[in-house]
Design an enzyme around this catalytic site. Structure first.
Site, PDB file in Angstrom:
ATOM      1  N   HIS A   1       0.822  -1.213   0.000  1.00 40.86           N
ATOM      2  CA  HIS A   1       0.000   0.000   0.000  1.00 40.86           C
ATOM      3  C   HIS A   1       0.852   1.258   0.000  1.00 40.86           C
ATOM      4  CE1 HIS A   1      -2.288   3.239   2.013  1.00 40.86           C
ATOM      5  NE2 HIS A   1      -3.253   2.824   1.205  1.00 40.86           N
TER       6      HIS A   1
ATOM      7  N   ARG B   1      -8.895   3.575  -9.182  1.00 42.88           N
ATOM      8  CA  ARG B   1      -9.189   2.647  -8.071  1.00 42.88           C
ATOM      9  C   ARG B   1     -10.271   3.290  -7.199  1.00 42.88           C
ATOM     10  NH1 ARG B   1      -3.156   1.893  -8.086  1.00 42.88           N
ATOM     11  NH2 ARG B   1      -2.700  -0.336  -8.063  1.00 42.88           N
TER      12      ARG B   1
ATOM     13  N   ARG C   1     -12.360   1.051 -11.993  1.00 42.99           N
ATOM     14  CA  ARG C   1     -12.368  -0.290 -11.399  1.00 42.99           C
ATOM     15  C   ARG C   1     -13.283  -0.297 -10.184  1.00 42.99           C
ATOM     16  NH1 ARG C   1      -7.228  -2.978  -8.750  1.00 42.99           N
ATOM     17  NH2 ARG C   1      -7.784  -1.627  -7.013  1.00 42.99           N
TER      18      ARG C   1
ATOM     19  N   GLU D   1      -5.672 -10.858 -13.249  1.00 48.82           N
ATOM     20  CA  GLU D   1      -4.666 -10.750 -12.186  1.00 48.82           C
ATOM     21  C   GLU D   1      -4.581 -12.000 -11.329  1.00 48.82           C
ATOM     22  OE1 GLU D   1      -5.508  -7.313  -9.728  1.00 48.82           O
ATOM     23  OE2 GLU D   1      -7.642  -7.726  -9.705  1.00 48.82           O
TER      24      GLU D   1
ATOM     25  N   GLY E   1      -3.477  -6.946 -14.109  1.00 48.71           N
ATOM     26  CA  GLY E   1      -3.044  -6.430 -12.806  1.00 48.71           C
ATOM     27  C   GLY E   1      -1.774  -7.191 -12.448  1.00 48.71           C
ATOM     28  N   THR E   2      -0.666  -6.651 -12.873  1.00 46.12           N
ATOM     29  CA  THR E   2       0.586  -7.417 -12.746  1.00 46.12           C
ATOM     30  C   THR E   2       1.105  -7.455 -11.308  1.00 46.12           C
ATOM     31  OG1 THR E   2       1.695  -5.428 -13.522  1.00 46.12           O
ATOM     32  CG2 THR E   2       1.367  -7.205 -15.126  1.00 46.12           C
ATOM     33  N   ASN E   3       0.567  -6.604 -10.424  1.00 45.14           N
ATOM     34  CA  ASN E   3       0.973  -6.706  -9.012  1.00 45.14           C
ATOM     35  C   ASN E   3       0.442  -8.018  -8.427  1.00 45.14           C
ATOM     36  OD1 ASN E   3       1.861  -4.053  -9.313  1.00 45.14           O
ATOM     37  ND2 ASN E   3      -0.016  -3.183  -8.495  1.00 45.14           N
ATOM     38  N   ASP E   4      -0.873  -8.213  -8.563  1.00 46.10           N
ATOM     39  CA  ASP E   4      -1.449  -9.445  -8.034  1.00 46.10           C
ATOM     40  C   ASP E   4      -1.006 -10.654  -8.847  1.00 46.10           C
ATOM     41  OD1 ASP E   4      -3.019  -9.033  -5.651  1.00 46.10           O
ATOM     42  OD2 ASP E   4      -4.212  -7.665  -6.850  1.00 46.10           O
TER      43      ASP E   4
ATOM     44  N   CYS F   1      -2.115  -2.420 -15.960  1.00 44.02           N
ATOM     45  CA  CYS F   1      -2.243  -1.321 -15.016  1.00 44.02           C
ATOM     46  C   CYS F   1      -1.523  -1.577 -13.688  1.00 44.02           C
ATOM     47  CB  CYS F   1      -3.711  -0.967 -14.775  1.00 44.02           C
ATOM     48  SG  CYS F   1      -4.645  -2.307 -14.040  1.00 44.02           S
TER      49      CYS F   1
HETATM   50  C1  PEP Z   1      -2.630  -5.104  -9.719  1.00 45.36           C
HETATM   51  O1  PEP Z   1      -2.879  -6.054  -8.984  1.00 45.36           O
HETATM   52  O2  PEP Z   1      -1.659  -5.065 -10.508  1.00 45.36           O
HETATM   53  C2  PEP Z   1      -3.485  -3.896  -9.678  1.00 45.36           C
HETATM   54  C3  PEP Z   1      -3.310  -2.910 -10.535  1.00 45.36           C
HETATM   55  O3  PEP Z   1      -4.416  -3.830  -8.690  1.00 45.36           O
HETATM   56  P1  PEP Z   1      -4.074  -3.433  -7.156  1.00 45.36           P
HETATM   57  O4  PEP Z   1      -2.637  -3.031  -7.124  1.00 45.36           O
HETATM   58  O5  PEP Z   1      -5.006  -2.349  -6.806  1.00 45.36           O
HETATM   59  O6  PEP Z   1      -4.353  -4.729  -6.475  1.00 45.36           O
HETATM   60 MG    MG Z   2      -4.819  -6.134  -8.051  1.00 42.91          MG
END
Ligand code: PEP
Ligand code: MG
Length: 517
Positions: A120, A227, A283, A386, A407-410, A473
């Site tokens: 975060h 978001r 989103r 994601e 969602g490349t973070n998840d 994203c």
């Molecule tokens: C992600 O998961 O890449 C994404 C953009 O969503 P968040 O970071 O809000 O989970």
């Molecule tokens: Mg995500």
């Protein structure tokens, strides 16, 4: 940064290419500027040579670039008190949550004990261009002081950090101001846009009018990720808590939803009107419950793995009225923007889908809600890709989605099984040092694993739904090496925080140039 790549070097390069004036010379200029130079120009940097009394205090993950200096505050409230007194502040805490965002916005820099590139604190700090160092795991915070080993600093003492290197210093640092207004940089980025714009678009992750205006000034061609959970912060946090904790179809639920809808309609209309007529991908809520409920969480809602728990579309399916309310707020915002004489251009995006039936169900609710507005105003409905299962079943999902956004973070978290909040400070740094990993996969996309999953999903998705628009994203959308991979993988756009847009525009142009060589 290599020494010869300075601002003066950039100015001379651009002036020279301008005076020669050929397309070839402009391309050479675009190809030869390191993205690291642009990054350093976008942020304040440390003038360490003139900073006395600076002593290295600790080191963490360089989560949001730029240098910052200020007095230590431990909470959002004390940040607000200190900034009211005209002080510059560094927020120092274990980790941040949405409830801290008011204080985070006012801080010069953010320093956390826990977290990594996709935590975060890191995501929010990058979004707002606030320097941050996270995952300083040996930092201990007690009531009135912080310490690493024998070194101590009291609350209110000066601390400095460099979010580009991860270094933290005791004492006040002298800063060189950012040079984002340099006209030669603007010219260079215009040339970059000419090279890339027909091949790959660059959008911003933004959820406020202010950030959207900044994104436009940095060259955004739309918003790839708005978001909506960021709209439930501050004094709205009790509202979303009240909704989550209310029983279904109770008066309590209805009242909280109404209040949330009014607030959200207002916020969305500001963002959509600022970006009109360019596209805004909204989103729907993706709230890991612990971020919203925090200490209020009653036992029945406590989860061992909130990031893998009642998040995204899952919460929405448990609570049907949530996405229905958000859709009504969005329609209201679309009508408001049209009323202003502008052309709203909006997509709805569903997070954390892993099974097409999830998407089909919430899509049917959204379609019922939008049925009352004219067809041309109805948003298209797409999904984030994601979870690995969404990527593996992309052919099925593509039949129910108007667009994909990775969602490349998840996706990185889930393909590796690396917790995005826990793994970076201890494990990833060591893995990179030992050569087990060549880079932090939350920073630079792992082409071999995560990237391969994405390529297969793109191919399956487009086969099932030709013309499917595909974006990215996650944080990788602003990382130069990842952008090169993503362009080659065939995405239509990348979306990143406003402050990374100039870097993304340059990196995307360089990716186009290197593929045409
Ligand atoms: C992600 O998961 O890449 C994404 C953009 O969503 P968040 O970071 O809000 O989970
Ligand atoms: Mg995500």
């Amino acid at each position: 940064m290599e020494n010869e790549h300075t601002l003066d070097w950039l100015i001379a390069l651009v002036e020279n290419a301008k005076s020669i004036g050929t397309e070839e010379e402009k391309k050479n200029a675009v190809a030869s500027v390191p993205t690291s130079l642009v990054e350093s120009l976008m942020h304040n940097t440390a003038l360490t040579e003139t900073s006395t009394e600076l002593k290295l205090f600790g080191k963490g993950i360089p989560a949001s670039p730029g240098a910052a200096t200020g007095v230590i505050c431990f909470s959002s409230d004390s940040v607000l008190d200190a900034t009211d007194e005209g002080k510059k502040v560094i927020l120092v805490c274990h980790e941040t949550s949405p409830a801290d965002e008011i204080g985070m916005r006012m801080a010069e820099g953010i320093l956390t004990v826990r977290g990594g590139m996709a935590s975060h604190a890191a995501v929010v700090a990058r979004g707002w261009g606030i320097p941050a160092v996270v995952g300083v795991s040996d930092l201990e915070i007690s009531e009135k002081e912080i310490k690493i080993g024998e070194n101590r600093l009291e609350e209110g003492a000066y601390i400095s950090l460099d979010g580009s290197t991860g270094e933290v210093f005791s004492g006040e640092m002298k800063l060189r101001e950012s040079s984002e207004e340099i006209s030669e940089l603007k010219i260079l980025l215009d040339w970059a846009d000419e090279i890339r714009s027909e091949h790959i678009k660059v959008r911003a992750n933004s959820d406020t009018r202010e950030d959207t205006e900044r994104a436009l000034s940095f060259g955004a061609e739309g918003i790839g990720l708005c978001r909506t959970e960021h709209m439930f912060m501050g004094d709205r946090l009790p509202l979303i808590q009240r909704f989550i904790l209310a029983s279904e179809e109770s008066e309590e639920e209805k009242e909280s939803l109404n209040e949330l809808m009014n607030a959200q309609r207002l916020d969305l209309s500001e963002v959509i009107s600022a970006m009109a007529p360019n596209p805004v991908t909204v989103r729907l809520l993706d709230a890991p419950l612990h971020e919203f409920l925090g200490e209020e969480t009653p036992d029945e809602w406590l989860e061992h793995n909130p990031m893998l728990g009642t998040r995204g579309v899952r919460l929405a399916i448990l609570r049907e009225q949530l996405y229905r309310m958000q859709t009504r707020a969005l329609i209201g915002a679309i009508l408001d923007v049209r009323e202003m004489g502008k052309k709203p251009n909006v997509d709805i995006m569903i997070p954390l889908v892993s099974e097409v039936s999830e998407l089909d169900l919430v899509r049917s609710w959204i379609e019922e809600e939008v049925a009352s507005v004219e067809e041309e105003l109805r948003p298209s409905i797409g999904t984030m890709i994601e979870t690995p299962r969404a990527a593996i079943t992309a052919d099925q999902i593509a039949k129910s989605a108007d667009f994909f956004s990775f969602g490349t973070n998840d996706l990185t978290q889930l393909v590796f099984g690396f917790s995005r909040d826990d793994i970076e400070s201890r494990v990833i740094g060591m893995y990179v040092n030992e050569g087990i990993l060549s880079a932090n996969p939350f920073e630079t996309l792992d082409a071999l694993g995560v990237g391969d999953v994405m390529k297969q999903a793109i191919s399956k998705g487009r086969k099932a739904n030709p013309g499917l628009e595909i974006g990215v994203c996650g944080e990788h959308g602003g990382d130069p090496a990842s952008i090169k991979f993503l362009f080659q993988a065939g995405v239509d756009y990348v979306s990143c925080s406003p402050f990374r847009l100039p870097i993304a525009r340059l990196a995307a142009a360089q990716a186009v140039l290197s593929s045409s060589n």
